[in-house]
Scaffold this motif. Structure first.
Motif, PDB file in Angstrom:
ATOM      1  N   PHE A 156       0.836  -1.201   0.000  1.00 15.89           N
ATOM      2  CA  PHE A 156       0.000   0.000   0.000  1.00 15.89           C
ATOM      3  C   PHE A 156       0.875   1.257   0.000  1.00 15.89           C
ATOM      4  CE2 PHE A 156      -2.714   3.095   2.345  1.00 15.89           C
ATOM      5  CZ  PHE A 156      -3.832   3.081   1.530  1.00 15.89           C
ATOM      6  N   GLN A 157       1.934   1.241   0.819  1.00 14.80           N
ATOM      7  CA  GLN A 157       2.818   2.396   0.912  1.00 14.80           C
ATOM      8  C   GLN A 157       3.767   2.500  -0.285  1.00 14.80           C
ATOM      9  OE1 GLN A 157       4.515   3.109   4.965  1.00 14.80           O
ATOM     10  NE2 GLN A 157       3.368   1.275   5.519  1.00 14.80           N
ATOM     11  N   SER A 158       4.018   1.380  -0.959  1.00 15.64           N
ATOM     12  CA  SER A 158       4.982   1.370  -2.067  1.00 15.64           C
ATOM     13  C   SER A 158       4.338   1.615  -3.426  1.00 15.64           C
ATOM     14  CB  SER A 158       5.727   0.029  -2.093  1.00 15.64           C
ATOM     15  OG  SER A 158       6.457  -0.154  -0.905  1.00 15.64           O
ATOM     16  N   ILE A 159       3.020   1.629  -3.480  1.00 19.27           N
ATOM     17  CA  ILE A 159       2.343   1.948  -4.738  1.00 19.27           C
ATOM     18  C   ILE A 159       2.309   3.464  -4.899  1.00 19.27           C
ATOM     19  CG2 ILE A 159       0.143   1.889  -5.970  1.00 19.27           C
ATOM     20  CD1 ILE A 159      -0.309  -0.902  -4.877  1.00 19.27           C
ATOM     21  N   THR A 160       3.009   3.946  -5.922  1.00 18.78           N
ATOM     22  CA  THR A 160       3.162   5.393  -6.110  1.00 18.78           C
ATOM     23  C   THR A 160       2.408   5.908  -7.326  1.00 18.78           C
ATOM     24  OG1 THR A 160       5.166   5.057  -7.421  1.00 18.78           O
ATOM     25  CG2 THR A 160       5.446   5.331  -5.040  1.00 18.78           C
ATOM     26  N   ILE A 257      10.129  -0.638  -5.624  1.00 17.61           N
ATOM     27  CA  ILE A 257       9.988   0.190  -4.431  1.00 17.61           C
ATOM     28  C   ILE A 257       9.556  -0.709  -3.278  1.00 17.61           C
ATOM     29  CG2 ILE A 257       8.722   2.092  -3.344  1.00 17.61           C
ATOM     30  CD1 ILE A 257       8.606   3.441  -6.039  1.00 17.61           C
ATOM     31  N   ALA A 258      10.277  -0.590  -2.150  1.00 15.68           N
ATOM     32  CA  ALA A 258      10.022  -1.449  -0.992  1.00 15.68           C
ATOM     33  C   ALA A 258       9.800  -0.600   0.245  1.00 15.68           C
ATOM     34  CB  ALA A 258      11.214  -2.384  -0.776  1.00 15.68           C
ATOM     35  N   GLN A 259       9.126  -1.186   1.231  1.00 11.65           N
ATOM     36  CA  GLN A 259       8.973  -0.545   2.533  1.00 11.65           C
ATOM     37  C   GLN A 259       9.732  -1.375   3.553  1.00 11.65           C
ATOM     38  OE1 GLN A 259       6.715  -1.730   5.312  1.00 11.65           O
ATOM     39  NE2 GLN A 259       7.352  -0.040   6.589  1.00 11.65           N
ATOM     40  N   LEU A 260      10.592  -0.714   4.326  1.00 15.86           N
ATOM     41  CA  LEU A 260      11.440  -1.381   5.301  1.00 15.86           C
ATOM     42  C   LEU A 260      11.096  -0.895   6.699  1.00 15.86           C
ATOM     43  CD1 LEU A 260      13.124  -1.148   2.524  1.00 15.86           C
ATOM     44  CD2 LEU A 260      15.133  -1.561   3.945  1.00 15.86           C
ATOM     45  N   GLY A 261      11.386  -1.706   7.685  1.00 14.93           N
ATOM     46  CA  GLY A 261      11.181  -1.308   9.070  1.00 14.93           C
ATOM     47  C   GLY A 261      11.434  -2.485   9.987  1.00 14.93           C
TER      48      GLY A 261
END
Length: 384
Positions: A156-160, A257-261
């Protein structure tokens, strides 16, 4: 203005972490409603702390007990499935967190969408079994469905882009669970206690077993298919044992595009509650230098056949995902009670899928019927 929140499943893992986020941001959120099933002692403590207007308890006997305890505090207590549905429709709720486990979340979620609530979705079964119906209803009502699961939140956060044609594939990451790198012969006699020992995440018992079989990832694939409106062939799974990259989106130009944490569910929960804004928190931040290396592997579908079964059920669509989910739920429960072995889970699911006569475009009632059919068939095959 405080944002009014309702939580279906406030006594579970996601529910308690959601309340932790709210507790640390009580200037932003107001709890309107809470629900639980059996743990009314915890639900009572939550109600006394957050002072919701209503509480719902699925277990009707326990609802009566809690009703007496909360009567002096002017908190209404609803019961049963109808109680959950009434909670979901409460006029003051703006965002409903759906974190109950199982099919019990489907009708309340649909009721919330029908009554105009945005959904912070942490109940896999809603989209696994009725994704087409739920997403069409959300679109019709102009409702946002914001994913809470770390993998779907990452996507969801990586869809731009709003242009679906620009997305090449979704890449869901999997930790590999407690049995990564094990061979089939190593898992024949593993116990549920071993399966519960997830290396990275603190999760509930059912989801921990699903992680050990990779069924959890399979269910997430089906969810992602509906949540992001992509074809099943455009979803990949990679094993990423560090659980730092929570998922990725590959675009047609080759960009990923990836989301890391860090592995802390409070991060995607907080984002779902504050979306589209981000706010500060005191959760430990990721130190990429300390992590050092990020590695990736192909999932072993021979050792973990549940993942492949989920892909096949999703390809067939109709009532097949509902049957997959229901039979898995029954079998995981038996495994947690030492009544079956680890590989009985995928073996019996496959038999049930082969016996099922698919309904291609099911109604909600037909989905619920297929769920019930699969549960009965699992018990019949086990002769329990």
């Amino acid at each position: 203005m405080l944002k009014n929140i309702g939580i279906l499943g406030s006594t579970g893992s996601i529910g308690t972490q959601t309340l932790d986020v709210i507790r640390n941001n009580n200037d932003l959120f107001n709890v309107i409603a809470l629900s639980g099933n059996n743990n009314i002692e915890l639900l009572e403590r939550q109600a006394l702390e957050f002072k919701p207007e209503i509480v719902a308890v699925f277990n009707e006997h326990k609802a009566d007990i809690l009703r007496d305890k909360l009567f002096p505090f002017d908190i209404k207590v609803y019961s049963g499935l109808n109680g959950l549905i009434e909670l979901a429709k409460h006029e003051k709720i703006e965002v409903l967190i759906t974190s109950v486990v199982g099919m019990i979340g489907l009708k309340p979620t649909l009721a919330a969408i029908e009554s105009g609530k945005d959904i912070a979705l942490a109940n896999k079964e809603t989209l696994v079994t009725a994704g087409k119906i739920v997403m069409n209803k959300a679109k019709e009502k102009n409702i946002k469905i914001i994913p809470v699961d770390s993998e779907h939140s990452a996507i969801f956060q990586s869809i731009t882009t709003k242009e679906k044609k620009e997305i090449n594939k979704l890449i869901l990451t999997a930790s590999g669970g407690p049995f990564r790198n094990k061979e089939k012969k190593d898992l024949i006699d593993v116990t549920y206690r071993e399966a519960l020992k997830h290396p990275n995440w603190n999760m509930g018992r059912k989801i921990s077993i699903d992680s050990s079989t990779l069924m959890n990832k399979g269910l997430e694939v089906i969810e992602a298919r509906w949540l992001f409106d992509v074809e099943i062939k455009d979803i990949d799974v990679v094993v990423h044992p560090q659980s730092i990259i929570h998922s990725m989106v590959e675009y047609i130009d080759g960009s990923i595009i990836a989301q890391l944490g860090i592995s802390d569910m409070r991060i995607p929960i907080q984002y779902a509650l504050t979306y589209p804004k981000r706010i500060f928190n005191n959760i430990r931040k990721l130190d990429i230098i300390e992590v050092g290396n990020l590695t990736f592997e192909k999932p072993d579908i021979e050792t973990f056949p549940c993942l492949n079964l989920a892909f096949k059920a999703c390809e067939e669509e109709g009532t097949m995902p509902s049957v997959l989910n229901a039979s898995n739920e029954v079998l995981v429960n038996y495994f947690l009670n030492d009544k079956i072995k680890f590989y009985d889970i995928p073996n019996i699911i496959e038999k049930i899928l082969l016996k099922h006569k698919k309904i291609s475009n099911p109604t909600i009632d037909e989905i619920l019927y297929s769920d019930s059919w699969a549960r009965n068939k699992a018990k019949e095959l086990l002769k329990l």
